[in-house]
Design an enzyme around this catalytic site. Structure first.
Site, PDB file in Angstrom:
ATOM      1  N   ALA A  17       4.031   6.732   5.487  1.00  0.00           N
ATOM      2  CA  ALA A  17       4.524   5.764   6.869  1.00  0.00           C
ATOM      3  C   ALA A  17       5.967   6.298   7.212  1.00  0.00           C
ATOM      4  CB  ALA A  17       4.399   4.424   6.742  1.00  0.00           C
ATOM      5  N   LYS A  36      14.687   5.731  -3.053  1.00  0.00           N
ATOM      6  CA  LYS A  36      15.223   5.369  -4.126  1.00  0.00           C
ATOM      7  C   LYS A  36      15.032   6.423  -5.415  1.00  0.00           C
ATOM      8  CE  LYS A  36      12.223   1.632  -5.453  1.00  0.00           C
ATOM      9  NZ  LYS A  36      11.899   0.160  -6.013  1.00  0.00           N
ATOM     10  N   TYR A  46       0.014   9.321  -5.222  1.00  0.00           N
ATOM     11  CA  TYR A  46      -0.984   8.990  -6.059  1.00  0.00           C
ATOM     12  C   TYR A  46      -2.048   8.817  -5.475  1.00  0.00           C
ATOM     13  CZ  TYR A  46       3.169   9.353  -9.238  1.00  0.00           C
ATOM     14  OH  TYR A  46       4.379   9.781  -9.953  1.00  0.00           O
ATOM     15  N   GLN A  48      -5.826   8.807  -4.392  1.00  0.00           N
ATOM     16  CA  GLN A  48      -6.721   9.725  -4.853  1.00  0.00           C
ATOM     17  C   GLN A  48      -7.711  10.032  -3.875  1.00  0.00           C
ATOM     18  OE1 GLN A  48      -8.150   7.908  -8.573  1.00  0.00           O
ATOM     19  NE2 GLN A  48      -6.394   8.506  -9.656  1.00  0.00           N
ATOM     20  N   GLU A 114     -17.344   5.674   0.441  1.00  0.00           N
ATOM     21  CA  GLU A 114     -16.593   4.576  -0.589  1.00  0.00           C
ATOM     22  C   GLU A 114     -17.178   3.395  -0.054  1.00  0.00           C
ATOM     23  OE1 GLU A 114     -12.361   4.831  -0.549  1.00  0.00           O
ATOM     24  OE2 GLU A 114     -12.392   7.098  -1.423  1.00  0.00           O
ATOM     25  N   ASP A 208      10.494  -4.206  -2.512  1.00  0.00           N
ATOM     26  CA  ASP A 208      11.925  -4.239  -1.935  1.00  0.00           C
ATOM     27  C   ASP A 208      12.131  -4.651  -0.496  1.00  0.00           C
ATOM     28  OD1 ASP A 208      12.461  -3.368  -4.664  1.00  0.00           O
ATOM     29  OD2 ASP A 208      13.287  -1.523  -4.119  1.00  0.00           O
ATOM     30  N   HIS A 229      -8.124  -3.333  -7.382  1.00  0.00           N
ATOM     31  CA  HIS A 229      -8.961  -2.267  -7.460  1.00  0.00           C
ATOM     32  C   HIS A 229      -9.701  -2.725  -8.620  1.00  0.00           C
ATOM     33  CE1 HIS A 229     -10.634   1.629  -7.335  1.00  0.00           C
ATOM     34  NE2 HIS A 229     -10.042   1.797  -6.401  1.00  0.00           N
ATOM     35  N   GLU A 360       2.633   0.010   4.028  1.00  0.00           N
ATOM     36  CA  GLU A 360       2.135  -1.113   3.247  1.00  0.00           C
ATOM     37  C   GLU A 360       3.029  -2.114   3.486  1.00  0.00           C
ATOM     38  OE1 GLU A 360       0.357   0.311  -0.327  1.00  0.00           O
ATOM     39  OE2 GLU A 360       0.112  -1.946  -1.199  1.00  0.00           O
TER      40      GLU A 360
END
Ligand code: FAD
Ligand code: SIN
Length: 524
Positions: A17, A36, A46, A48, A114, A208, A229, A360
């Site tokens: 984003a 950060k 990550y 997948q 999926e 954060d 998940h 997110e």
């Protein structure tokens, strides 16, 4: 104290984003992207299974829309969903033009299935490294743009806000606080999975952005909707590594510890039921059989196919003595994604002028009460782009940095003993998992509140200079926001399931919006 920095646009976070937004913002001014950790360290890296988009011959935008709405269990913002599915194809084609290499069958893009998708619509890259490919392309693109600057290992600790207008953020770099003044600020800090002791999220994902926005007076929405998940690796001394839903899309079967396939007893779609249903079914089987896990069985699939289709998962599992072609893989649910976040409109605008949010960390309402698999990378592209458009428009009318008060550099720095902090952090994360997890009830939520509230009262106003302490403070805040929202929602909807209110009772369509009041939490 370091010198102040001025920029047109400040982007906090370098996942899908933030990077997509930065590329667009650069067309109108100077952009600073702070992150950060290493630039790549993010959930995006990550990811997948893939990225959902209605681009295959057998698919239609309208069907992607229907599937998203259905998974969201009645709480999606329909306008936002329309935007996601109809602007998605353009954003993906653009990404391909910038060099993204999605897997193909012959000359055509390859789409997989999926959970809760009624068509094969999930694009993937290098089998199971879709996020890494997207991150690679976006970082490369950003590095070709002269007026985008990147600062890694630079942590935003709070927003600079005066009279409900945001003017940038306080940043922490090498133990020094820097004031970064920006005409428009975008929070793209991702989710909050680390608030839970079992999570698929990387270490940097500590909520954060949500905590900073809350402290600044922003509205947060639907924080009770946390997606778990179904299949994270469950093995002593192994990480809580994700086993992609795409594996079930390719035929993997869930079995209880007695080897029985059970999903057909819970939903007609079996292994490909919506994620919340699969996670709850797994927990039911674990409780019924007094076991800590179930199994994901791929042993009936060809080993060469598995190596090719899921190379990262295959190799990672091998490191922990599991050959996915020969061994059933022990799995159990883990916190994965948060549907709630900072309330925004469809251009990333929050209730604070000059403050935008995307990805997110934001809640456009696109996922409702339960996100359709592989819709979030797409959300990052579509709403990252749109929030940049919103910010550009805002900056065109910007009237200057006219603060009504002095903006003090944070003064009273505090310190927590690191051992004590680790103990408290573990307590927080365990409490969230055990009491605010896949299955909740009024009693478990009250216990969680009674454990987390004293932490909040002790630390919410503290100013820290160590990144781990800052994250801990943010995790307490976000943990409490999730718990309070879950307590307030006396219904079971989507991913929020309460054993004391098992159904959709009157008023279930309401959204829960919270904001800070007198340092406490006000539920609107
Ligand atoms: P992120 O990609 O998480 O980026 C957040 C950034 O903010 C990071 O750079 C972080 O370091 C930075 N940051 C955080 N706090 C601060 C701070 N205080 N100061 C400075 N920087 C900060 N979704 C799909 O659609 N398809 C998938 O296949 C898929 N698979 C997934 C697999 C895993 C293991 C995980 C964890 C998630 C997966 N998801 C998937 C979800 C998806 O990856 C995320 O929702 C999405 O990548 C979020 O993107 P983002 O840009 O909002 O945030
Ligand atoms: C997965 O690969 O199972 C993750 C997909 C997602 O979270 O959207």
């Amino acid at each position: 104290m370091s010198e102040d920095i001025y920029t047109d646009y400040l982007v906090i976070g370098s996942g899908v984003a933030g990077l997509r937004a930065a590329i667009e913002m650069s067309k109108s001014g100077n952009v600073l992207v702070v992150t950060k950790d290493l630039p790549t360290e993010s959930s995006t890296e990550y990811a997948q299974g893939g990225i959902a988009v209605a681009l295959s011959d057998e698919d239609e935008i309208g069907i992607h829309y229907e599937d998203t709405i259905k998974a969201g269990d009645g709480l999606c913002n329909e306008e936002a969903v329309k935007i996601l599915v109809s602007e998605g194809p353009e954003r993906i084609i653009e990404l391909i033009n910038w060099g993204a290499e999605f897997d193909k069958e012959g000359t055509k893009l390859s789409f997989t299935l999926e959970g809760a998708h009624s068509r094969k619509r999930v694009l993937h890259a290098h089998g199971d490294s879709t996020g890494r490919e997207i991150e690679r392309v976006l970082i490369n693109k950003v590095s070709t743009i002269r007026n985008v600057k990147k600062a890694s290992f630079t942590m935003a600790i709070d927003l600079i806000v005066d009279e409900n207008q945001c003017y940038g953020a306080f940043l922490l770099k090498d133990k020094e606080i820097i004031r970064c003044f920006a005409k428009a600020t975008l929070l793209a800090t991702g989710g909050a999975g680390q608030v839970y002791s079992r999570t698929t999220n990387p270490r940097v994902i500590t909520g954060d952005g949500m905590a900073m926005a809350f402290r600044a007076g922003a509205y947060l929405k639907d924080m009770e909707f946390v997606q778990f998940h179904p299949t994270a690796l469950f093995k002593k001394d192994a990480p809580q590594f994700l086993l992609s839903e795409a594996m079930r899309g390719e035929g993997a079967i869930l079995r209880n510890i007695h080897g029985e396939a059970f999903m057909k007893h819970y939903h007609s779609l079996g292994e490909l039921a919506p994620r919340d249903i699969v996670s709850r079914a797994i927990i039911s089987e674990m409780v019924k059989n007094n076991s800590s896990h179930v199994y994901l069985d791929l042993t009936h699939l060809d080993e060469e196919f598995l190596k090719r289709r899921f190379p990262t998962i295959y190799n990672t599992c091998l490191k922990f003595n599991l050959n996915i072609a020969k061994d059933m893989v022990p799995v159990s649910p883990a916190a994965h994604y948060i549907m709630g976040g900072i309330e925004t409109n469809n251009f990333g605008e929050t209730n604070i002028k000059g403050l935008f949010a995307a990805g997110e960390v934001a809640c456009t309402g696109v996922h409702g009460a339960n996100r359709l698999a592989s819709n979030s990378l797409l959300e990052g592209l579509v709403f990252g782009f749109r929030s940049a458009k919103g910010a550009i428009k805002y900056v065109e009318g910007f009237e200057g940095f006219s603060f009504k008060r002095d903006i003090p550099i944070k003064a009273k720095i505090q310190h927590i003993d690191s051992l004590e902090m680790v103990t408290m952090k573990n307590k927080l994360r365990e409490t969230m998992w055990n009491k605010v997890g896949v299955i909740r009830c009024g009693e478990s939520l009250s216990i969680a509140k009674s454990i987390i509230t004293p932490f909040y009262e002790r630390f919410s106003s503290s100013i820290f200079l160590e990144p781990l302490s800052i994250e801990f403070k943010n995790m307490i805040t976000v943990g409490l926001l999730i718990t309070e929202s879950a307590y307030a929602r006396k219904n079971s909807v989507g991913a929020h399931y309460r054993t004391d209110y098992k159904h959709k009772l009157p008023n279930w369509e309401k959204h829960i919006i919270i904001k800070m009041k007198n340092n406490g939490i006000e539920i609107l």
